[in-house]
Design a protein around this motif. Sequence first.
Motif, PDB file in Angstrom:
ATOM      1  N   VAL A  58     -98.295 119.808  -7.518  1.00 51.91           N
ATOM      2  CA  VAL A  58     -97.281 118.946  -8.111  1.00 51.91           C
ATOM      3  C   VAL A  58     -97.392 119.099  -9.620  1.00 51.91           C
ATOM      4  CG1 VAL A  58     -96.480 116.580  -8.403  1.00 51.91           C
ATOM      5  CG2 VAL A  58     -97.403 117.314  -6.203  1.00 51.91           C
ATOM      6  N   SER A  59     -96.268 119.282 -10.261  1.00 51.31           N
ATOM      7  CA  SER A  59     -96.231 119.390 -11.716  1.00 51.31           C
ATOM      8  C   SER A  59     -95.601 118.130 -12.277  1.00 51.31           C
ATOM      9  CB  SER A  59     -95.395 120.593 -12.144  1.00 51.31           C
ATOM     10  OG  SER A  59     -95.943 121.776 -11.631  1.00 51.31           O
ATOM     11  N   THR A  60     -96.088 117.694 -13.428  1.00 49.79           N
ATOM     12  CA  THR A  60     -95.465 116.576 -14.103  1.00 49.79           C
ATOM     13  C   THR A  60     -94.616 117.136 -15.231  1.00 49.79           C
ATOM     14  OG1 THR A  60     -97.313 115.144 -13.584  1.00 49.79           O
ATOM     15  CG2 THR A  60     -95.855 114.427 -15.357  1.00 49.79           C
ATOM     16  N   TYR A 110     -90.572 110.201 -17.936  1.00 52.29           N
ATOM     17  CA  TYR A 110     -91.098 111.311 -17.144  1.00 52.29           C
ATOM     18  C   TYR A 110     -90.813 111.092 -15.674  1.00 52.29           C
ATOM     19  CZ  TYR A 110     -94.877 108.678 -15.009  1.00 52.29           C
ATOM     20  OH  TYR A 110     -95.579 107.790 -14.253  1.00 52.29           O
ATOM     21  N   ARG A 111     -91.037 112.132 -14.913  1.00 53.02           N
ATOM     22  CA  ARG A 111     -91.115 112.038 -13.464  1.00 53.02           C
ATOM     23  C   ARG A 111     -91.885 113.241 -12.960  1.00 53.02           C
ATOM     24  NH1 ARG A 111     -87.321 114.870  -9.923  1.00 53.02           N
ATOM     25  NH2 ARG A 111     -85.854 116.070 -11.176  1.00 53.02           N
ATOM     26  N   GLU A 112     -92.507 113.088 -11.794  1.00 54.10           N
ATOM     27  CA  GLU A 112     -93.221 114.190 -11.177  1.00 54.10           C
ATOM     28  C   GLU A 112     -92.245 115.034 -10.376  1.00 54.10           C
ATOM     29  OE1 GLU A 112     -96.630 112.905  -9.001  1.00 54.10           O
ATOM     30  OE2 GLU A 112     -97.528 111.966 -10.748  1.00 54.10           O
ATOM     31  N   GLU A 161     -91.939 118.371  -7.727  1.00 54.24           N
ATOM     32  CA  GLU A 161     -92.615 119.340  -6.875  1.00 54.24           C
ATOM     33  C   GLU A 161     -92.216 120.747  -7.294  1.00 54.24           C
ATOM     34  OE1 GLU A 161     -92.373 118.658  -2.693  1.00 54.24           O
ATOM     35  OE2 GLU A 161     -92.541 116.495  -2.947  1.00 54.24           O
TER      36      GLU A 161
END
Length: 127
Positions: free
Chosen positions: A10-12, A58-60, A62
């Motif tokens: 998972v990338s932020t 922000y949001r995480e 995929e």
Amino acid sequence: MGFAENVERVSTIFLHHYSLSSVMFERLVEDGKEFEQQTRSHINEYLEAELRTLILAYREVEESEYKEFNEAFTEAKSSVSADRDELVDQVADQFERNLILLGATAVEDKLQNGVEVEEGRWRARPG
């Protein structure tokens, strides 16, 4: 402990917005608005002090979602049609949603001659 290949990555992604328009606040997920009123108040204080503001959210994301976005964004940027800028904006707009507000910050960047702040917006002074 080594990296497990079966762990989903998972990338932020941090997105920011340099405008005082309501665009950033419209892009927040409902439960990501915890600090909205405080942030709006801080922005108004920064404007009164003639500071340039930066709203952070922000949001995480995929990896698979990012890859889809990147492909669509690259395709839009590569377009040779007259509506290229609109295509790029549409792809970015779809991706920059459901954000969680972090807050706002400001830096000193004195207004240019002929510019003033009115109701939370920059505008040219008449004359």
